[in-house]
Enzyme design. Structure first.
Site, mmCIF file in Angstrom:
data_model
loop_
_atom_site.group_PDB
_atom_site.id
_atom_site.type_symbol
_atom_site.label_atom_id
_atom_site.label_comp_id
_atom_site.label_asym_id
_atom_site.label_seq_id
_atom_site.Cartn_x
_atom_site.Cartn_y
_atom_site.Cartn_z
ATOM 1 N N GLU A 197 -9.052 -6.387 -2.361
ATOM 2 C CA GLU A 197 -8.098 -6.826 -3.395
ATOM 3 C C GLU A 197 -8.613 -6.500 -4.799
ATOM 4 O O GLU A 197 -8.871 -7.381 -5.617
ATOM 5 C CB GLU A 197 -7.795 -8.315 -3.247
ATOM 6 C CG GLU A 197 -7.088 -8.659 -1.952
ATOM 7 C CD GLU A 197 -6.587 -10.092 -1.881
ATOM 8 O OE1 GLU A 197 -5.551 -10.334 -1.230
ATOM 9 O OE2 GLU A 197 -7.236 -10.984 -2.475
ATOM 10 N N GLU A 213 -3.143 -7.992 4.817
ATOM 11 C CA GLU A 213 -3.258 -9.449 4.796
ATOM 12 C C GLU A 213 -1.860 -10.028 4.643
ATOM 13 O O GLU A 213 -1.123 -9.643 3.734
ATOM 14 C CB GLU A 213 -4.118 -9.946 3.627
ATOM 15 C CG GLU A 213 -5.583 -9.620 3.709
ATOM 16 C CD GLU A 213 -6.380 -10.288 2.587
ATOM 17 O OE1 GLU A 213 -5.954 -11.372 2.109
ATOM 18 O OE2 GLU A 213 -7.411 -9.730 2.180
#
Length: 356
Positions: A157, A268
């Site tokens: 991320e 995710e």
């Protein structure tokens, strides 16, 4: 008439088979498994029989496992040895391994990208050399243990950069050089065949944020070029922003593919079975999905369909479906698991992976 009677069931079976095989990677992140087991947690399949979690996942259609890797955590959680142990079990169960390198001793995400102890925080040349050597060491360790790796994500991320302060977004050239070094740590390793190399950002529904990052990191004048990586991964959570619509995700994934030419994955995602007090309003085109086990199935199928209908859309990973000691998974929703946190029994939603 007999021919039609025979052909119709065959066509139905063929269509079902094609639908089931639409995603190359049907995955789950179960990084917490060894910690859960150390705490005495045992898992049960939908019939109530105790089994290793990896076998339960495999039986329900999961074919790939995502594992977070930390550099030098104080208690050993998620370090290299931990991940080798987990990956051996994953491979023995017949699933592929996807390593998510955090390049940190702890959680790395949009709010935290802490440089590991002992790594440079003031010289980018030193830091990129450390990144290269560490990444190659991780890959070589898996190779020496006879473990094939399908995917390596170079950072977790990283929309706001990685390895702060040198890799903060006020210096995209530094970010690009870090990613280039990480990519070549994979390429120069002894792993064979070579894993696919992924760059992973959060807020996968936000095309403008995705484009901002990739345009800058690829035009920074540094070493990173498109051929350094193979895959674009995104996180897609429905409970952090009402703008995270399925429609926005569809647009973002298609634009990522058409603009940068990479295969794309949602790496995710979660859906709650219990969310009485969400901190944010849910996206408008998800409000018909209930907070329930059946709702989990519906949500995963819808996201999977978006990925599958995107040119180059190849995978979906559910984040920590069995972390029973952390059912909220960091969100304001009380329970996002596909395993009942009290009974440790797999919920029927887990079988959704066999349908995507």
């Amino acid at each position: 008439m007999l021919g039609k009677t025979v052909l119709l069931p065959l066509l139905v079976l063929l269509c079902h088979s094609l639908a089931s095989a639409s995603l190359v990677y049907r995955g789950a992140d179960i990084s917490s498994l060894l910690i859960e087991e150390k705490a005495g947690i045992e898992y049960k399949n939908v019939n109530g029989q105790t089994q290793p979690l990896e076998n339960i996942l495999k039986a329900n259609g999961v074919n790939s496992v995502r594992q977070r890797v930390w550099v030098n955590p104080s208690d050993g959680s998620y370090n290299l040895d931990y991940n080798v142990k987990l990956a051996k079990r994953v491979k023995a169960a017949g699933m592929s391994v996807y390593l998510d390198l955090h390049f940190s001793d702890t959680w790395a995400d949009p709010s935290h990208q802490t440089t590991p102890r002992g790594w440079s925080t003031n010289d980018i040349g030193t830091l990129t050399w450390q990144v290269y050597n560490y990444t190659m060491e991780v890959c070589n360790t898996f190779a020496s243990n006879g473990i094939d790796v399908s995917i390596v994500a170079i950072g977790n991320e990283i929309r706001n950069g990685l390895l702060w302060p040198l890799g903060k977004p006020d210096n995209y050239a530094n970010i690009a050089n870090i990613l280039h070094s990480a990519a070549f740590g994979v390429k120069d390793s002894t792993l064979s065949p070579k894993p696919k190399i992924m760059i992973h950002l959060d807020n996968g529904w936000d095309w403008s944020a995705q484009k901002f990052f990739y345009d800058r990191v690829l035009s920074s004048g540094a070493n990173l070029v498109k051929s350094d990586f193979d895959l674009i991964g995104v996180s897609y959570y429905p409970f952090y922003n009402p703008s995270a619509t399925l429609s926005a995700l569809t647009t973002s994934l298609k634009n990522l593919r058409s603009t940068y030419g990479k295969d794309v994955l949602v790496v995710e995602t979660d859906w709650p079975v219990l969310c009485p007090n969400p901190a944010y309003a849910f996206p408008s085109d998800l409000k018909d999905i209930p907070f329930s086990v059946a709702g989990q199935t519906t949500f995963v199928q819808r996201v999977a369909n978006i990925v599958a209908q995107t040119p180059g859309g190849i995978g979906l990973y559910y984040w920590e479906p069995a972390w029973v000691q952390n059912a909220a998974l960091g969100s304001s929703c009380a329970d996002n698991l596909m395993v009942d946190w009290s009974t440790r029994q797999a919920r029927t939603s887990l079988s959704v992976f066999a349908t995507i």
